[in-house]
Scaffold this motif. Sequence first.
Motif, PDB file in Angstrom:
ATOM      1  N   CYS A   1      -7.359  -2.835  -2.465  1.00 38.82           N
ATOM      2  CA  CYS A   1      -6.209  -3.020  -1.344  1.00 38.82           C
ATOM      3  C   CYS A   1      -6.421  -2.164  -0.172  1.00 38.82           C
ATOM      4  N   GLY A   2      -7.230  -1.062  -0.138  1.00 39.77           N
ATOM      5  CA  GLY A   2      -7.259  -0.156   0.702  1.00 39.77           C
ATOM      6  C   GLY A   2      -7.874   1.252   0.357  1.00 39.77           C
TER       7      GLY A   2
ATOM      8  N   HIS B   1      -2.952  -7.471  -3.311  1.00 37.61           N
ATOM      9  CA  HIS B   1      -2.920  -6.563  -4.404  1.00 37.61           C
ATOM     10  C   HIS B   1      -3.253  -7.596  -5.665  1.00 37.61           C
TER      11      HIS B   1
ATOM     12  N   MET C   1      -2.926   3.542  -6.595  1.00 38.73           N
ATOM     13  CA  MET C   1      -1.872   2.430  -6.718  1.00 38.73           C
ATOM     14  C   MET C   1      -1.536   2.431  -7.844  1.00 38.73           C
TER      15      MET C   1
ATOM     16  N   HIS D   1      -6.559   2.738  -2.874  1.00 41.66           N
ATOM     17  CA  HIS D   1      -6.362   1.584  -3.876  1.00 41.66           C
ATOM     18  C   HIS D   1      -6.472   2.161  -5.269  1.00 41.66           C
TER      19      HIS D   1
ATOM     20  N   GLN E   1       0.805  -0.961   0.075  1.00 41.08           N
ATOM     21  CA  GLN E   1       0.042  -0.155  -0.096  1.00 41.08           C
ATOM     22  C   GLN E   1       0.963   1.365   0.098  1.00 41.08           C
ATOM     23  N   TRP E   2       0.957   2.071  -1.045  1.00 43.43           N
ATOM     24  CA  TRP E   2       0.227   2.120  -2.318  1.00 43.43           C
ATOM     25  C   TRP E   2       1.462   2.422  -3.172  1.00 43.43           C
TER      26      TRP E   2
END
Length: 466
Positions: free
Chosen positions: A229-230, A190, A236, A233, A123-124
């Motif tokens: 992924c968060g 990811h 990224m 995201h 991340q990220w």
Amino acid sequence: MVLAIVLLLLVLGSIAFYFLSPWHLTPLASNWAAVDTTIQITFVVTGLVFAAVNLFLVYAIVRYRYRRDRRALYEPENKRLEAWLTGLTTVGIAALLAPGLFVWERFIAVPEDAQRVEVVGQQWHWSFRFPGEDGELGRVSTRLISEENPFGMDPEDPRGRDDVLVQSPRVRLPVDQPVQALLRSKDVIHNFQVAQFRAKMDLVPGHVSYVWLTPTRTGEFEILCAELCGIAHFAMRGMVEVVEPAEFEAWLAEQPTWGEMMARPEPDLQAGREHYATCVACHGEQGGGNRQLNAPALGGQDAWYVSRQLQNFRAGIRGQNPDDPYGGQMTAFARQLEDRAAIADLAAYIESLPVADPEPTVSGDPERGRRLYRTCAACHGADGQGHHAFNAPRLAGMSDWYLVRQLEHFKVDVRGAHAEDFYGNQMAHMARMLVDDEAVRDVVAYINTLPRRSGTEVAAAGGRDE
């Protein structure tokens, strides 16, 4: 009859949209034309089923519409119809699955002469590792990951000393040569995807997955994380540049190896202090900043972040926008530092200064800012102490007027718009979540309430002062 007409228009409109739509697959840039063929087969099969089912509904609605002079016939079983439906369904499912199975057989069979590259997701951020002259990648472990060892390299493994480490989200690959990408994650799941390559795969913590492809044309292609992924995201991103083999080899030879990184000397604080003599006139002897000179507080800022910004100023990645005249001034000063060693020395000295505690100048609603800051805390920390793993600098102790100006610059692409400024681009996306000037002032007013301590001090204390 109205429902029948609506369904008929739905079928005709869907078919017309498919053929007339401007949104299609991006131009292929790898050997995976078979993936495109499989996708097209899927469209055809599902499209035929969609049209057949809906046209049958149109027929049934018209043919068996209500009439006073007839009654519906109840027929609980029709073996002939069931046989037809079972057979057609079997053919349709086979047509969907069989091409994919043939492609998958090739997808997992990596050519023996493939160039290997490890793709590391976190991340990220994307980073990359290539085997050195021995052709082997050294051992790694997530337990060994640190600020000085971002890849988690095992210092006891001699095979890793010549591994080439690329910490930038930009990587180069040779054209017309097969490449195997080994996929590893530092934190959460990811997904490595380059749309033009048609090859994508998850990165699962504790596991090494892979994809392979042969780039077939030169150019730049964006890397996306295709897994949620968060909170950031969508930001990224990275870049693959496909170049001629000779250019790739020359670029690879310029990248540092793990052995070279371990051999780098510690920063010289005395040399950094001498370099800082040029900065004193604006930023102050202790790095407290000077608003009248548009010089923000620097004291105690993380060395890795200071180094990156100085390198960005030197390379023209930052400070070239005409709407950023103060960034332009910094470009001239940054170019007085002759090499990376000088930048590292200066950055280390700035980090050694006490964390600045400038007077607040921005008025806002800290309570509302606290709620807005929850998004920022994902990277910068609950105490604004910064987090190197997320490439997020310390915010506590920064000049509040400077934070306001930078957030405004991010929102309007004065900063973060350069193609090489991946982290600035991420911040531009996040800054736009602050919908107006009031929101910017509120979140900065909250940052003013955070403790003026370095990230190391916050971690040692176990959290924020109450």
